[in-house]
Design a protein around this motif. Structure first.
Motif, PDB file in Angstrom:
ATOM      1  N   THR A   1      29.278 -16.871  -5.053  1.00 11.51           N
ATOM      2  CA  THR A   1      30.132 -17.131  -6.230  1.00 11.51           C
ATOM      3  C   THR A   1      30.869 -15.869  -6.654  1.00 11.51           C
ATOM      4  O   THR A   1      32.061 -15.915  -7.006  1.00 11.51           O
ATOM      5  N   MET A   2      30.154 -14.736  -6.611  1.00 10.95           N
ATOM      6  CA  MET A   2      30.804 -13.476  -6.972  1.00 10.95           C
ATOM      7  C   MET A   2      31.931 -13.139  -6.001  1.00 10.95           C
ATOM      8  O   MET A   2      32.999 -12.657  -6.410  1.00 10.95           O
TER       9      MET A   2
ATOM     10  N   ALA B   1      19.097 -19.016  -4.428  1.00 11.38           N
ATOM     11  CA  ALA B   1      19.796 -18.674  -5.671  1.00 11.38           C
ATOM     12  C   ALA B   1      20.569 -17.361  -5.524  1.00 11.38           C
ATOM     13  O   ALA B   1      21.700 -17.221  -5.999  1.00 11.38           O
TER      14      ALA B   1
ATOM     15  N   TRP C   1      23.632 -18.011  -3.418  1.00  9.38           N
ATOM     16  CA  TRP C   1      24.656 -18.724  -4.195  1.00  9.38           C
ATOM     17  C   TRP C   1      25.355 -17.778  -5.176  1.00  9.38           C
ATOM     18  O   TRP C   1      26.576 -17.832  -5.360  1.00  9.38           O
ATOM     19  N   THR C   2      24.557 -16.876  -5.785  1.00  9.64           N
ATOM     20  CA  THR C   2      25.141 -15.921  -6.731  1.00  9.64           C
ATOM     21  C   THR C   2      26.129 -14.990  -6.036  1.00  9.64           C
ATOM     22  O   THR C   2      27.243 -14.753  -6.517  1.00  9.64           O
TER      23      THR C   2
END
Length: 259
Positions: free
Chosen positions: A72-73, A65, A68-69
Motif C-alpha cells: 500500500t505504501m 499484514a 499489505w502495508t
C-alpha cells in the motif's frame, strides 16, 4: 523513477524473505517431531490444530499484514510521484509559455528600435561634429540656432521612437540600467526640443545674433547645447545594453532598415 525501482527491489526482497521463512516453518511443522502433551486427550481435531499452531497462524497473519502495508505504501508513493511529475510538467509548460511571451515582447521592443537608435546616433554625431568645427561656445550656439530645424527633427524623431508602444511595453522586461538610460535619453531629447522650440524656421544663418540677444532664448539654446552632447553620449550605451538584452533572450537580429 529511482524511488520506484528501490521500492520494487525492497518488495522483492521482502517477498523472498517471507517465502523462505514460510517454507522453513512448514518444513518443521510437517516433517519435524510431533508436539507431545501427555495431559490432553480427545477434543475436536480442528480446534486442536488451531491451538497447536496458533503461533504459526499469528506469524503468517503478521507477515501478510506487513506485506499489505508495504504494498500500500508503494502504491501511495507511486501515486504521489505521478502527481508530482504531472504538476512539474504543467509548471514547465506554464513557464515555457510565459518565457515565450517575454521573448516576443523583448524582440518587438528591441527591433527595429535598435536600428533606429543607431541611425539617430549617426545623425547626432554628424551635427555635433559640424558644431565642434567652430572654435568658441558663442559660435557653437549660433550654429545650433542656424541648424535648429535639423536639431528639432533629430529630437522629435528620437522621442517618437522612445514612445513606440512596443518599446514601452517591452521595457518592463529590461534591467534597471537600460530602463534608466532610456529615460535619460528621453529627457535629453526633450530638453533639446524645448530649448530650440522658440527659434522660428526662418531665422537661418542671417539673424542668429539678433535672436540670441534675448537672454531667455540664449539660455534655452545653451541647454540644448548640453542636451545634444548628452544624447550622443548615452545612445551608444543604450545600443550596447540592448544588444546584451537581445543575447540574453536569444532574439533574432532585425532584417529591417533603420527606422
Amino acid at each position: 523513477m529511482k524511488n520506484q525501482r528501490n521500492l520494487s527491489n525492497k518488495s522483492k526482497v521482502l517477498g523472498a524473505a517471507i517465502f523462505v521463512g514460510t517454507c522453513a516453518i512448514l518444513m518443521v511443522v510437517f516433517f519435524g517431531d510431533p508436539f507431545v502433551l501427555n495431559d490432553r486427550h480427545g477434543g475436536m481435531w480442528l480446534r486442536n490444530v488451531l491451538y497447536d499452531f496458533q503461533t504459526l497462524f499469528a506469524g503468517i497473519a503478521a507477515v501478510v499484514a506487513a506485506w499489505w502495508t508495504v504494498n500500500t505504501m508503494e502504491e501511495t508513493d507511486d501515486a504521489a510521484e505521478g502527481r508530482h511529475r504531472e504538476q512539474l510538467a504543467l509548471g514547465n509548460q506554464q513557464l515555457e509559455v510565459a518565457m515565450r511571451g517575454d521573448k516576443i515582447a523583448v524582440e518587438r521592443a528591441i527591433h527595429p528600435q535598435l536600428e533606429g537608435l543607431k541611425g539617430r546616433l549617426l545623425h547626432a554625431e554628424k551635427l555635433h561634429k559640424d558644431m565642434l568645427e567652430v572654435p568658441t561656445i558663442q559660435e557653437q550656439i549660433e550654429f545650433m540656432v542656424d541648424n535648429a530645424y535639423m536639431l528639432r527633427h533629430l529630437a522629435s524623431h528620437t522621442l517618437a521612437l522612445l514612445e513606440r508602444p512596443q518599446l514601452v511595453e517591452g521595457s518592463r522586461l529590461f534591467d534597471g540600467l537600460l530602463a534608466y538610460k532610456l529615460l535619460y535619453l528621453r529627457d535629453a531629447a526633450q530638453s533639446l526640443l524645448e530649448g530650440l522650440s522658440d527659434i522660428p524656421d526662418e531665422v537661418g544663418s542671417s539673424r542668429p545674433h539678433t535672436f540670441l540677444k534675448k537672454t531667455a532664448a540664449r539660455i534655452k539654446v545653451q541647454m540644448s547645447h548640453s542636451a545634444l552632447f548628452q544624447m550622443i553620449t548615452v545612445i551608444p550605451e543604450i545600443v550596447g545594453l540592448m544588444e546584451e538584452t537581445a543575447d540574453i533572450y536569444q532574439v533574432r537580429e532585425a532584417t529591417t532598415t533603420p527606422a
